[in-house]
Scaffold this active site. Sequence first.
Site, PDB file in Angstrom:
ATOM      1  N   TRP A 160       0.825  -1.213   0.000  1.00 18.82           N
ATOM      2  CA  TRP A 160       0.000   0.000   0.000  1.00 18.82           C
ATOM      3  C   TRP A 160       0.860   1.265   0.000  1.00 18.82           C
ATOM      4  O   TRP A 160       0.362   2.370  -0.173  1.00 18.82           O
ATOM      5  CB  TRP A 160      -0.982   0.005   1.171  1.00 18.82           C
ATOM      6  CG  TRP A 160      -0.358   0.180   2.542  1.00 18.82           C
ATOM      7  CD1 TRP A 160       0.429  -0.702   3.196  1.00 18.82           C
ATOM      8  CD2 TRP A 160      -0.490   1.311   3.419  1.00 18.82           C
ATOM      9  NE1 TRP A 160       0.804  -0.212   4.425  1.00 18.82           N
ATOM     10  CE2 TRP A 160       0.246   1.024   4.592  1.00 18.82           C
ATOM     11  CE3 TRP A 160      -1.167   2.531   3.346  1.00 18.82           C
ATOM     12  CZ2 TRP A 160       0.334   1.905   5.679  1.00 18.82           C
ATOM     13  CZ3 TRP A 160      -1.084   3.405   4.433  1.00 18.82           C
ATOM     14  CH2 TRP A 160      -0.334   3.094   5.573  1.00 18.82           C
ATOM     15  N   ASP A 161       2.164   1.106   0.159  1.00 18.51           N
ATOM     16  CA  ASP A 161       3.110   2.218   0.073  1.00 18.51           C
ATOM     17  C   ASP A 161       2.862   3.064  -1.170  1.00 18.51           C
ATOM     18  O   ASP A 161       2.998   4.284  -1.151  1.00 18.51           O
ATOM     19  CB  ASP A 161       4.543   1.678  -0.035  1.00 18.51           C
ATOM     20  CG  ASP A 161       4.968   0.817   1.139  1.00 18.51           C
ATOM     21  OD1 ASP A 161       4.094   0.242   1.791  1.00 18.51           O
ATOM     22  OD2 ASP A 161       6.191   0.714   1.375  1.00 18.51           O
TER      23      ASP A 161
ATOM     24  N   GLU B   9       2.192  -1.553  12.891  1.00 16.76           N
ATOM     25  CA  GLU B   9       2.283  -3.016  12.988  1.00 16.76           C
ATOM     26  C   GLU B   9       2.833  -3.480  14.332  1.00 16.76           C
ATOM     27  O   GLU B   9       3.055  -4.674  14.534  1.00 16.76           O
ATOM     28  CB  GLU B   9       3.121  -3.562  11.831  1.00 16.76           C
ATOM     29  CG  GLU B   9       2.393  -3.427  10.498  1.00 16.76           C
ATOM     30  CD  GLU B   9       3.264  -3.783   9.300  1.00 16.76           C
ATOM     31  OE1 GLU B   9       4.495  -3.797   9.443  1.00 16.76           O
ATOM     32  OE2 GLU B   9       2.699  -4.031   8.216  1.00 16.76           O
TER      33      GLU B   9
ATOM     34  N   LYS C  39       4.873   2.152  15.764  1.00 17.90           N
ATOM     35  CA  LYS C  39       5.913   1.995  14.747  1.00 17.90           C
ATOM     36  C   LYS C  39       5.788   3.082  13.691  1.00 17.90           C
ATOM     37  O   LYS C  39       6.773   3.634  13.241  1.00 17.90           O
ATOM     38  CB  LYS C  39       5.767   0.612  14.101  1.00 17.90           C
ATOM     39  CG  LYS C  39       6.780   0.291  13.038  1.00 17.90           C
ATOM     40  CD  LYS C  39       6.469  -1.081  12.421  1.00 17.90           C
ATOM     41  CE  LYS C  39       7.383  -1.404  11.257  1.00 17.90           C
ATOM     42  NZ  LYS C  39       6.887  -2.552  10.472  1.00 17.90           N
ATOM     43  N   GLN C  40       4.577   3.318  13.260  1.00 16.12           N
ATOM     44  CA  GLN C  40       4.385   4.352  12.245  1.00 16.12           C
ATOM     45  C   GLN C  40       3.018   4.964  12.422  1.00 16.12           C
ATOM     46  O   GLN C  40       2.119   4.339  12.978  1.00 16.12           O
ATOM     47  CB  GLN C  40       4.567   3.789  10.849  1.00 16.12           C
ATOM     48  CG  GLN C  40       3.371   3.054  10.264  1.00 16.12           C
ATOM     49  CD  GLN C  40       3.631   2.585   8.836  1.00 16.12           C
ATOM     50  OE1 GLN C  40       4.177   1.527   8.624  1.00 16.12           O
ATOM     51  NE2 GLN C  40       3.228   3.379   7.861  1.00 16.12           N
TER      52      GLN C  40
END
Lengths: 769, 769
Positions: free
Chosen positions: A357-358, A488, A601-602
Amino acid sequence: MKDYIKYHEWQIIEEGFDPENNRISESIFSIGNGKMGQRANFEEKYSGDSLRGSYVAGIYYPDKTRVGWWKNGYPEYFAKIINSTNWIGINISINGQELDLAETKVHSFKRILDMQHGLLTRSFVAELKNGNQVEVKSERFVSIDNTAIGALRYSIKAINFSGEISISPYLDGDVFNEDSNYDEKFWIEVSKEVDGNEGYLTLETLKTEFQVCSAMSFQVQKNGEKEIAKPVNSVREKYVEAKQLLNVKSGDEVVIEKFSATISSFDYPKNKLVETAKESINRATTNGFDSLFENHKNLWLKKWETSDIQIEGDVAAQQGIRYNIFQLNQTYSGEDERLNIGPKGFTGEKYGGVTYWDTEAYCLPFYLSTAPAEISKKLLLYRHNHLSKAIENAQNLGFNNGAALYPMVTINGEECHNEWEITFEEIHRNGAIAYAIYNYINYTSDKEYLAPYGFEVLLGISRFWSQRVNWSEDKQKYVMLGVTGPNEYENNVNNNFHTNYIAVWTLKYTLEVIDYLKKEFPYLFEELISKWKFNELKETGRWKNIIEKMYFPFDSKNNVFLQQDGFTDKELIPVSELSDEDQPINKKWSWDRILRSPYIKQADTLQSLFWFENDFSEQELKKHFDFYEPLTVHESSLSPCVHSILAAKIGYEEKSYDMYLRTARLDLDDYNNDTEDGLHITSMGGTWMSIVMGFGGMRVNESRLLFNPFLPGKWKSYKFKIDFGGAHLEVKKEQNNFIIVNHSDITVPVSVWNVEVQIQGNSKLEFKK
Amino acid sequence: MKDYIKYHEWQIIEEGFDPENNRISESIFSIGNGKMGQRANFEEKYSGDSLRGSYVAGIYYPDKTRVGWWKNGYPEYFAKIINSTNWIGINISINGQELDLAETKVHSFKRILDMQHGLLTRSFVAELKNGNQVEVKSERFVSIDNTAIGALRYSIKAINFSGEISISPYLDGDVFNEDSNYDEKFWIEVSKEVDGNEGYLTLETLKTEFQVCSAMSFQVQKNGEKEIAKPVNSVREKYVEAKQLLNVKSGDEVVIEKFSATISSFDYPKNKLVETAKESINRATTNGFDSLFENHKNLWLKKWETSDIQIEGDVAAQQGIRYNIFQLNQTYSGEDERLNIGPKGFTGEKYGGVTYWDTEAYCLPFYLSTAPAEISKKLLLYRHNHLSKAIENAQNLGFNNGAALYPMVTINGEECHNEWEITFEEIHRNGAIAYAIYNYINYTSDKEYLAPYGFEVLLGISRFWSQRVNWSEDKQKYVMLGVTGPNEYENNVNNNFHTNYIAVWTLKYTLEVIDYLKKEFPYLFEELISKWKFNELKETGRWKNIIEKMYFPFDSKNNVFLQQDGFTDKELIPVSELSDEDQPINKKWSWDRILRSPYIKQADTLQSLFWFENDFSEQELKKHFDFYEPLTVHESSLSPCVHSILAAKIGYEEKSYDMYLRTARLDLDDYNNDTEDGLHITSMGGTWMSIVMGFGGMRVNESRLLFNPFLPGKWKSYKFKIDFGGAHLEVKKEQNNFIIVNHSDITVPVSVWNVEVQIQGNSKLEFKK
């Protein structure tokens, strides 16, 4: 973290040879043209540590899944863009001794990647064990003018000896992938031939049966005179070679120009591969290195005209951002809707070169702003072409009625990933694919995309969300159970805010699209209803109900939406209180400790706030940023850009710049100690966004470009190029000024610091604040 | 589900040969003696589908972990009790044609496992391709009298031919595991010898360097006369053979008795293995088959005296329960505290023959009641011996101060499992290990176990719980995040009721134990405090705080504790409303669909209610049973027994019997289509519990045996044997009576239907209700 790349505005420079850094440099100095990529392996033999990599777009092998404990629904394979024929190779011997930098003394080693012109050069002096010294220079590029062609020029100067130099250019298809799950080789030989200065080799992948024909030709000169002796040819399995012997004396210079053509069944019928490759290589040989390079270079200069970012006052930042733009342009050129952008592009084996999905979340904005609309459209069509596979994928997981779940990882539309908490649960990817449609249309105003393409994808995704939620009797709300958000470091949670939010957003947007289609394309819409057996009343009725009654976890103490149910049961100790020994947590902590921690994480909740900032007040954005940023470890390269843009939005300029710095030179400085695996291509799109959407504050709203720029304290100015509605704009922020130059005839409506204005064609406007 | 095993009270009988069922029968007819196990492979060659399996207790190989995506904290290997030297093999040729049931016509095939005497027999008539017919009978056992010894008698009768029969007994160590992660073989040869009628073969495992010496000897008779011709010996790598040729005429019968001795470095120094094996095999040969068998048989009869269950009026149930008891006794004999009970015992490769929490939760009660206390004590000592490894395991995951987390799967105390949601999160296993200590002491009154052993384990586990919970500011309670309960159809949930409950219980029990030790062993306790750096005040202070403020998810609408946070957000549709096509869901549904569903694989909240029934009123037990049982799919073989016992407890007699039926003949009828992998050994303990604790309502409370028996409607009576406090009791339930016979001199206090009474030594009491 490494620090050996020299600063330069347009060049990536390595001086001195350190075998320890070789794999890293092989990644950093990678070249590519959207159709193929080549790691910066040496032309001559190298027996030291190296990851050889020559990749051909679209040519993959379905490597059998390796898993400890099978879960129903796992895919059978992981598709990998595989290492293919080594076309750069030239074995060199000096008086019978092989040139191999692992076995010689190396002086004056220098490697330069000239980003402005797309050229990789290397030079060194080698002293062999027999005392013979040679000075070597090589130049190499893969043409963006003719994407089948790779070319290199390799010169050897005898410094202190006379005798014989043997030069053996070859094609070697007997290659493997280091990451092969079961130590298999993926290629078998179909045909080969070598005759004089030309050779070709056709290989076929196992299972997928792709064929790739690689052709080579070469010319040797000594002291500027063409060498005419016929080379000695030899072959073995998956290998062809032509050996040329030259007598030299001290001071002589031998130069070889080697060309390759890579022609695959991805583009041509199998029975035309050899013929096409031969034609291609003949043309290239006739043109010669200089002429091929001239065309290639001019196209690069044109690319920079529409995509360059200039930073004054910070050469490291200048080098960093140009490197990111250069690599993005090397990876995807938008010529083929079957291709996409792997997280590592064509620069290593990790992530298999396949699609995440980046692309939609981090790369699309770059291509929207720096290339014609049809380039970005190809990225959307890629997903549209995979719609039936996405529906099949959802069916395999128990959904029905045309619900579509796009894969987490794919090359041909089929799911490749096999971690249940991601494969089955990281479903927000579906939302990113829907959002990309909105993003594309918002930027390009190409609403007509909806009728033949966009609606179908949105319908499939909306149907998925509609089935994926369930009614909670307890909450009297719709809930979404068992998901993994963009963060994640949390798995299998309930009611992830971002996932719930983008699900509701998709439903709303699909309803808008339906209204539009009914008004603008009533007959076509009738056809779509019938094609998709769309029970509009019933299905949209449920959607509206979900939109109205979706549950979002909210913490009334902090007045923030929670990343997921139960988030405030965690001990919310900020990252700043962790000791250095604990970080990065993904290296230092066990997985369960990471999962139980509050560390992010993000960007997750903030990803929604970034995409849907207009749904929230500035105060709300601040509250959420202040709550989540201290808990975010940014251990994904895709994280800082979102925080950077949001920080800019809410006026945290220093924070915004800090976040920008975390990815701007990620690969050049090997920040995460993983550049040897390949470059973080997709995160490079995020770095671009940090400058343009973060510092520049650029947005698009109803065909109007908005800017809310600021200048990071350490910079003198920055300038970026924007393609918008057919106009080419140059946008510059200086200390006190903001300047827009319109290099086209088209009038562009803009808003700068909330002041609306029209920029006439071929004019310049200057703003102060 | 299969239905080919014939009913018989004491025997397992298969008639007719169906290659399709061969692997299943190989499992069902397995024999073992606690030190080794042997699948029911044929002695003669069989080229059809077969899983060869000869297993030696304690001899394992650390097979390198196979995993798709590595998580920090995963173990490097999965220990496997491996397939070892085939000692049963005899190649047979009739007039040059090999006897191989895959290549001949087979008549009158019959296989019988005589459970009463521990003997496997097989007989058949084979017609070879050359028309020669032979009648074959074989008998085989592994001695429970001398556990190194296996013995077999194999007879061949020439029916319709004259000519030559060749008989080649061999030892074959060139074997492999089907489940080898990387297709490796695990054995290398150390030494071998074959001379005349004797041979031996010593092999060593890679990495673990265990050595096993297998010795064989044999004697051949023709028509009752000993054959004295010297056999022809041959060897190849990891293989020794002795070939004997016999001339026969129609009607002649050839009989071979083959003995094996299996001696390993688990028990003997490596330099004594061959010598010991030779001594062993010589003794066995001298004694002969009949004498060895006599001793073996008598010990089996003794085992049945203390462990038999008799059921009148239902031969299928009788066969089923005896089969379970037989296999439990074949798997674990309690002679060695380094050994334990694998979920498949020594009957297949699955689960690697290593230890799970099954032992404590499902097997311990059987051994407590049917064998002397020291047998069960060995199972506890196994864990005590692994305490330092459990502490190390917890340290690897980030815990400290002597916190112990026992592995999910282990052979030597080190974790072997590699699914993060289980390895790191299914931590209730730690509670089961603590509960086993309580269970053992409650049953045996051996409180002295606590001082040298029990307390240390409880302390480590309590320290783990104390660190594993965290304070929720939000709830103002202690919570336990990111766990997987016994129901593995939920992963990574928060506040699993069973886990939270057993954590609190462990803390409470450890506090009780501390009080006891301070009173009874004050000096020893001081030593323990110092040894374990136990800060009693501070640590128990925190424990008490956790006990007081632990959070348990509760649903006030249904008045039940919830399996975990958010359980009532699910759509609670009972299993009875699922279509047949949907079941079993672990075969029919994708993993994420299972996770999102409310369906329960095995007793989870009810596991706590079973273990801690006295903490709940009967009405509460009923409410929970009524809530959870309709949602339970029982797709673990360990599930129905708990439901059966609870159902009995609350008076749901029919339900109790239904649940019992789901596991009683699990393997005999191949109920789950997986018996070919091996037998469900640990679930057999659950079946035993269903009768004794379910139907018999047996409990132990403060050195008193309690019974609340009922008779399942279809049975005439059932009778079980119980070892309790040194007394041997025979307990029988008939239609209207309940009878206890005390076969010892010891007076036993019992309570039947809540009436307390003393049963004098050597007396019989009859109760009516």
